[in-house]
Design a protein around this motif. Structure first.
Motif, PDB file in Angstrom:
ATOM      1  N   ALA A   1      33.970  31.391  44.260  1.00 57.37           N
ATOM      2  CA  ALA A   1      35.333  31.719  43.826  1.00 57.37           C
ATOM      3  C   ALA A   1      36.208  30.469  43.757  1.00 57.37           C
ATOM      4  CB  ALA A   1      35.953  32.749  44.773  1.00 57.37           C
TER       5      ALA A   1
ATOM      6  N   TYR B   1      46.231  33.896  40.031  1.00 57.65           N
ATOM      7  CA  TYR B   1      45.336  35.026  40.327  1.00 57.65           C
ATOM      8  C   TYR B   1      44.022  34.520  40.890  1.00 57.65           C
ATOM      9  CZ  TYR B   1      45.095  33.667  35.384  1.00 57.65           C
ATOM     10  OH  TYR B   1      45.078  32.934  34.214  1.00 57.65           O
TER      11      TYR B   1
ATOM     12  N   PHE C   1      40.614  36.487  42.816  1.00 53.85           N
ATOM     13  CA  PHE C   1      40.053  37.763  43.267  1.00 53.85           C
ATOM     14  C   PHE C   1      38.726  37.560  43.986  1.00 53.85           C
ATOM     15  CE2 PHE C   1      42.662  41.291  41.761  1.00 53.85           C
ATOM     16  CZ  PHE C   1      43.664  40.551  41.148  1.00 53.85           C
TER      17      PHE C   1
ATOM     18  N   TRP D   1      35.246  41.065  40.381  1.00 51.87           N
ATOM     19  CA  TRP D   1      35.452  40.469  39.054  1.00 51.87           C
ATOM     20  C   TRP D   1      34.945  41.406  37.948  1.00 51.87           C
ATOM     21  CZ3 TRP D   1      33.349  34.743  39.815  1.00 51.87           C
ATOM     22  CH2 TRP D   1      34.168  34.072  40.720  1.00 51.87           C
ATOM     23  N   HIS D   2      35.449  41.188  36.746  1.00 54.59           N
ATOM     24  CA  HIS D   2      35.010  41.889  35.522  1.00 54.59           C
ATOM     25  C   HIS D   2      35.299  43.380  35.557  1.00 54.59           C
ATOM     26  CE1 HIS D   2      33.235  38.116  34.476  1.00 54.59           C
ATOM     27  NE2 HIS D   2      32.406  38.159  35.482  1.00 54.59           N
ATOM     28  N   ARG D   3      36.365  43.758  36.239  1.00 54.42           N
ATOM     29  CA  ARG D   3      36.763  45.168  36.256  1.00 54.42           C
ATOM     30  C   ARG D   3      38.189  45.317  35.744  1.00 54.42           C
ATOM     31  NH1 ARG D   3      35.009  47.192  42.147  1.00 54.42           N
ATOM     32  NH2 ARG D   3      35.635  49.202  41.292  1.00 54.42           N
ATOM     33  N   GLY D   4      38.727  44.224  35.205  1.00 54.29           N
ATOM     34  CA  GLY D   4      40.074  44.290  34.636  1.00 54.29           C
ATOM     35  C   GLY D   4      41.193  44.198  35.657  1.00 54.29           C
TER      36      GLY D   4
ATOM     37  N   ALA E   1      42.187  41.531  37.489  1.00 50.15           N
ATOM     38  CA  ALA E   1      42.991  40.306  37.377  1.00 50.15           C
ATOM     39  C   ALA E   1      44.010  40.448  36.246  1.00 50.15           C
ATOM     40  CB  ALA E   1      42.093  39.094  37.149  1.00 50.15           C
ATOM     41  N   VAL E   2      43.577  40.963  35.113  1.00 44.85           N
ATOM     42  CA  VAL E   2      44.495  41.124  33.981  1.00 44.85           C
ATOM     43  C   VAL E   2      45.585  42.148  34.324  1.00 44.85           C
ATOM     44  CG1 VAL E   2      44.663  41.939  31.590  1.00 44.85           C
ATOM     45  CG2 VAL E   2      42.806  40.397  32.251  1.00 44.85           C
TER      46      VAL E   2
ATOM     47  N   ASN F   1      37.709  26.109  33.769  1.00 40.21           N
ATOM     48  CA  ASN F   1      37.823  27.480  34.290  1.00 40.21           C
ATOM     49  C   ASN F   1      37.993  28.504  33.155  1.00 40.21           C
ATOM     50  OD1 ASN F   1      38.181  29.735  35.849  1.00 40.21           O
ATOM     51  ND2 ASN F   1      39.732  28.818  37.191  1.00 40.21           N
TER      52      ASN F   1
ATOM     53  N   SER G   1      39.486  32.065  33.890  1.00 38.74           N
ATOM     54  CA  SER G   1      40.940  32.057  34.029  1.00 38.74           C
ATOM     55  C   SER G   1      41.630  31.946  32.660  1.00 38.74           C
ATOM     56  CB  SER G   1      41.360  30.907  34.934  1.00 38.74           C
ATOM     57  OG  SER G   1      42.747  30.897  35.080  1.00 38.74           O
TER      58      SER G   1
HETATM   59  C1  LIG Z   1      39.987  34.080  37.218  1.00 36.95           C
HETATM   60  C2  LIG Z   1      39.576  35.450  37.726  1.00 36.95           C
HETATM   61  C3  LIG Z   1      40.703  36.061  38.527  1.00 36.95           C
HETATM   62  C4  LIG Z   1      39.257  36.318  36.501  1.00 36.95           C
HETATM   63  O1  LIG Z   1      38.812  37.555  36.964  1.00 36.95           O
HETATM   64  P1  LIG Z   1      38.056  38.608  36.037  1.00 36.95           P
HETATM   65  O2  LIG Z   1      37.467  39.557  36.978  1.00 36.95           O
HETATM   66  O3  LIG Z   1      37.201  37.900  35.048  1.00 36.95           O
HETATM   67  O4  LIG Z   1      39.261  39.240  35.219  1.00 36.95           O
HETATM   68  P2  LIG Z   1      39.434  40.704  34.646  1.00 36.95           P
HETATM   69  O5  LIG Z   1      38.311  41.582  35.048  1.00 36.95           O
HETATM   70  O6  LIG Z   1      40.786  41.184  34.942  1.00 36.95           O
HETATM   71  O7  LIG Z   1      39.472  40.494  33.091  1.00 36.95           O
HETATM   72  C5  LIG Z   1      38.541  40.136  32.290  1.00 36.95           C
HETATM   73  C6  LIG Z   1      37.263  41.027  32.259  1.00 36.95           C
HETATM   74  O8  LIG Z   1      37.433  42.393  32.637  1.00 36.95           O
HETATM   75  C7  LIG Z   1      36.979  43.272  31.577  1.00 36.95           C
HETATM   76  N1  LIG Z   1      37.806  44.449  31.738  1.00 36.95           N
HETATM   77  C8  LIG Z   1      39.093  44.572  31.399  1.00 36.95           C
HETATM   78  N2  LIG Z   1      39.538  45.800  31.751  1.00 36.95           N
HETATM   79  C9  LIG Z   1      38.500  46.450  32.340  1.00 36.95           C
HETATM   80  C10 LIG Z   1      38.339  47.741  32.917  1.00 36.95           C
HETATM   81  N3  LIG Z   1      39.358  48.617  32.956  1.00 36.95           N
HETATM   82  N4  LIG Z   1      37.155  48.070  33.449  1.00 36.95           N
HETATM   83  C11 LIG Z   1      36.113  47.194  33.412  1.00 36.95           C
HETATM   84  N5  LIG Z   1      36.208  45.961  32.865  1.00 36.95           N
HETATM   85  C12 LIG Z   1      37.390  45.586  32.339  1.00 36.95           C
HETATM   86  C13 LIG Z   1      37.164  42.470  30.362  1.00 36.95           C
HETATM   87  O9  LIG Z   1      36.392  42.918  29.303  1.00 36.95           O
HETATM   88  C14 LIG Z   1      36.716  41.112  30.901  1.00 36.95           C
HETATM   89  O10 LIG Z   1      35.307  41.072  31.033  1.00 36.95           O
HETATM   90  P3  LIG Z   1      34.485  39.738  30.846  1.00 36.95           P
HETATM   91  O11 LIG Z   1      35.052  38.724  31.838  1.00 36.95           O
HETATM   92  O12 LIG Z   1      33.086  40.107  31.148  1.00 36.95           O
HETATM   93  O13 LIG Z   1      34.727  39.306  29.434  1.00 36.95           O
HETATM   94  C15 LIG Z   1      38.324  35.365  38.621  1.00 36.95           C
HETATM   95  O14 LIG Z   1      37.287  34.749  37.916  1.00 36.95           O
HETATM   96  C16 LIG Z   1      38.575  34.592  39.916  1.00 36.95           C
HETATM   97  O15 LIG Z   1      39.100  35.115  40.892  1.00 36.95           O
HETATM   98  N6  LIG Z   1      38.192  33.293  39.924  1.00 36.95           N
HETATM   99  C17 LIG Z   1      38.334  32.467  41.100  1.00 36.95           C
HETATM  100  C18 LIG Z   1      39.751  32.001  41.333  1.00 36.95           C
HETATM  101  C19 LIG Z   1      40.340  31.269  40.128  1.00 36.95           C
HETATM  102  O16 LIG Z   1      39.702  30.385  39.567  1.00 36.95           O
HETATM  103  N7  LIG Z   1      41.550  31.651  39.759  1.00 36.95           N
HETATM  104  C20 LIG Z   1      42.262  31.078  38.637  1.00 36.95           C
HETATM  105  C21 LIG Z   1      42.864  29.761  38.957  1.00 36.95           C
HETATM  106  S1  LIG Z   1      43.786  29.103  37.567  1.00 36.95           S
END
Ligand SMILES: CC(C)(COP(=O)(O)OP(=O)(O)OC[C@H]1O[C@@H](n2cnc3c(N)ncnc32)[C@H](O)[C@@H]1OP(=O)(O)O)[C@@H](O)C(=O)NCCC(=O)NCCS
Length: 175
Positions: free
Chosen positions: A30, A91, A93, A98-101, A103-104, A131, A134
């Protein structure tokens, strides 16, 4: 301070959240963009800094809770970019969430809170150039890339991109 979204609750972290914070900040996967896992001392300092931000600014990175469990952090902080200061949405997580939407969903709520409550002219995301996850969150927030800069963090020069959405673009998007 409390923000409710469809699936999440965001509020201030307390000392009771230290174990949940460890599960994020002490996970090397992470923390790749932060140059590796935090030590116990760095984790405790992070929490103290956030609590200081709540006291000084009224905002910071908040706990993101799902069904009462802290699964991530998201919120707004004041951040320098070269000689400017911006409001940034941040953000982080836990990896199994991750990948459950989430963060967005959390970051959209924090972005909206900054425009609504702080009257922010723009909301930024400072993202290390490696990154991609992100960047994809920032793009889903309606942000575009505005600046390149280097930030020195934990003794390392890190190239960054500055993503942002300004108020007019946010209003057009939300209407
Ligand atoms: C950056 C970070 C928060 C992104 O988290 P994430 O889990 O990819 O983000 P989300 O799930 O909200 O959004 C994107 C993904 O969710 C999917 N998604 C969106 N809504 C969804 C839902 N309702 N159900 C399932 N999947 C969903 C999208 O299709 C996307 O999938 P993909 O990544 O496979 O393309 C995460 O990688 C993290 O914590 N990284 C470490 C800390 C870090 O680097 N932070 C940023 C510093 S700038």
């Amino acid at each position: 301070m409390r923000i409710d979204t469809a699936r999440l609750v965001m509020d201030e972290m307390t000392d009771a959240d230290l174990p949940a914070l460890r599960a994020i900040l002490q996970d090397p996967a992470a923390m790749v963009a932060y140059e590796g896992a935090f030590s116990e001392a760095e984790t405790a300092a992070w929490l103290r800094r956030m609590r200081q931000r709540y006291a000084d600014d009224g905002f910071g990175l908040w706990a993101v809770r799902r069904n009462g469990e802290m699964i991530g952090q998201c919120g707004i902080t004041r951040q320098p970019i070269e000689d400017d200061e911006v409001l940034e949405v941040g953000y982080l997580f836990r990896r199994d969430q991750w990948h459950r939407g989430f963060a967005v969903e959390a970051a959209k709520a924090a972005r909206d809170w900054a425009f609504d409550t702080l009257d922010a002219p723009a909301v930024w995301a400072k993202i290390r150039d490696t990154n991609l996850a992100s960047m994809n969150v920032a793009i889903r927030l309606g942000m575009t890339v505005r600046r390149r800069f280097v930030t020195r963090y934990r003794g390392v020069d890190m190239p960054h991109l500055g993503f942002a959405i300004d108020r007019a673009a946010w209003q057009a998007r939300e209407s």
